[in-house]
Design an enzyme around this catalytic site. Sequence first.
Site, mmCIF file in Angstrom:
data_model
loop_
_atom_site.group_PDB
_atom_site.id
_atom_site.type_symbol
_atom_site.label_atom_id
_atom_site.label_comp_id
_atom_site.label_asym_id
_atom_site.label_seq_id
_atom_site.Cartn_x
_atom_site.Cartn_y
_atom_site.Cartn_z
ATOM 1 N N ASP A 157 50.326 69.319 22.809
ATOM 2 C CA ASP A 157 51.604 69.590 23.483
ATOM 3 C C ASP A 157 51.500 69.399 25.001
ATOM 4 O OD1 ASP A 157 52.282 70.216 20.926
ATOM 5 O OD2 ASP A 157 52.871 72.281 21.309
ATOM 6 N N ASP A 178 50.793 66.012 18.984
ATOM 7 C CA ASP A 178 52.175 66.213 19.456
ATOM 8 C C ASP A 178 52.241 66.236 20.981
ATOM 9 O OD1 ASP A 178 52.659 66.544 16.725
ATOM 10 O OD2 ASP A 178 52.623 68.725 16.847
#
Length: 324
Positions: A157, A178
Amino acid sequence: MLTFALALFATSFLGAFAITTPPSGAITVSKAGGKGKYNTVQAAVNSLPDAGSAVIFIYPGTYTEMVYVTRTGALTIYGSAASETTYTGNTVLLTNKVSAVAIGADDLSAPLRVHKNNFNLINVNVQNTFNTGIGVAVSYYGTEIGTYGCQFLAYQDTLLTETGEHYFVNSYIEGAVDYIFGQYSKAYFQSVILASTGHGYVTASGRTSATDTGAYVFNGCTVKSSTKAVAGTAGTVYLGRPWGAYARVIFMYSDLTDVLNTAGWYEWTVGVYPSHVSYYEYNNSGAGAWNSNRAKFSQQISATVANEYSLDNFFSSTSWILTL
């Protein structure tokens, strides 16, 4: 030389200047004993009035802190660098080591949190060194946010691009899982290096409805292994997985290397077919480009559809984007 839009900067900030020298009127930051008025970025931010355009210039160094920006007025933060047109000569690093789980939220873990409109970041590297789970480097909540010649680095992230319109150019974003994610923003990535450090997913689009205008567009980008990638990373990376049921991500005119798995895209939950996603590809090249093994929920689009995701057509206006 940077050409600043009049709508973003007061006249006192305009004019020719070297990337290693602050423009007239800029607030300056340097390490203790340096040339800056402040020795932390947050102190410089806190010194500004809420209204009016402002510029912060950061002298070379590593700044270990958590910066939170909320002021109403337009703001540009830029770092001393060898060239304003790329990230490779940057000399300013904003860093910290914060776990999102430990602190209680993805957003709160970022060394740089921007919760405002009309913001530019130029030639600054930002890193979250927490590398065993979620630890965001940069969090953007706001519209008309531009990123120019920056590096964002983390493990999971890395970049939270959550709300508003965001533009990234000539930059480098690194992570494994991600590492570009968010729910509602329209984010455009132009000539950006996307470097994977291990098995995982470049994007996690959280778009939740067919009427949501949000999307991630990657135009002329490169997806590759980071020089720090663990052994066996090649073939284990995917362009995205759907954090939201209506995830929308477009890769076009990009170099997709053999770091990618031939399927290209992955489902969020193994075995659950994502029937509403818009995973588009157009005119990409490289060993990881479109092939017969591509995930059935992705598709090649026509030139006409791809044109809908050109920079001029994607944003409501491009007048806020700086010309380098």
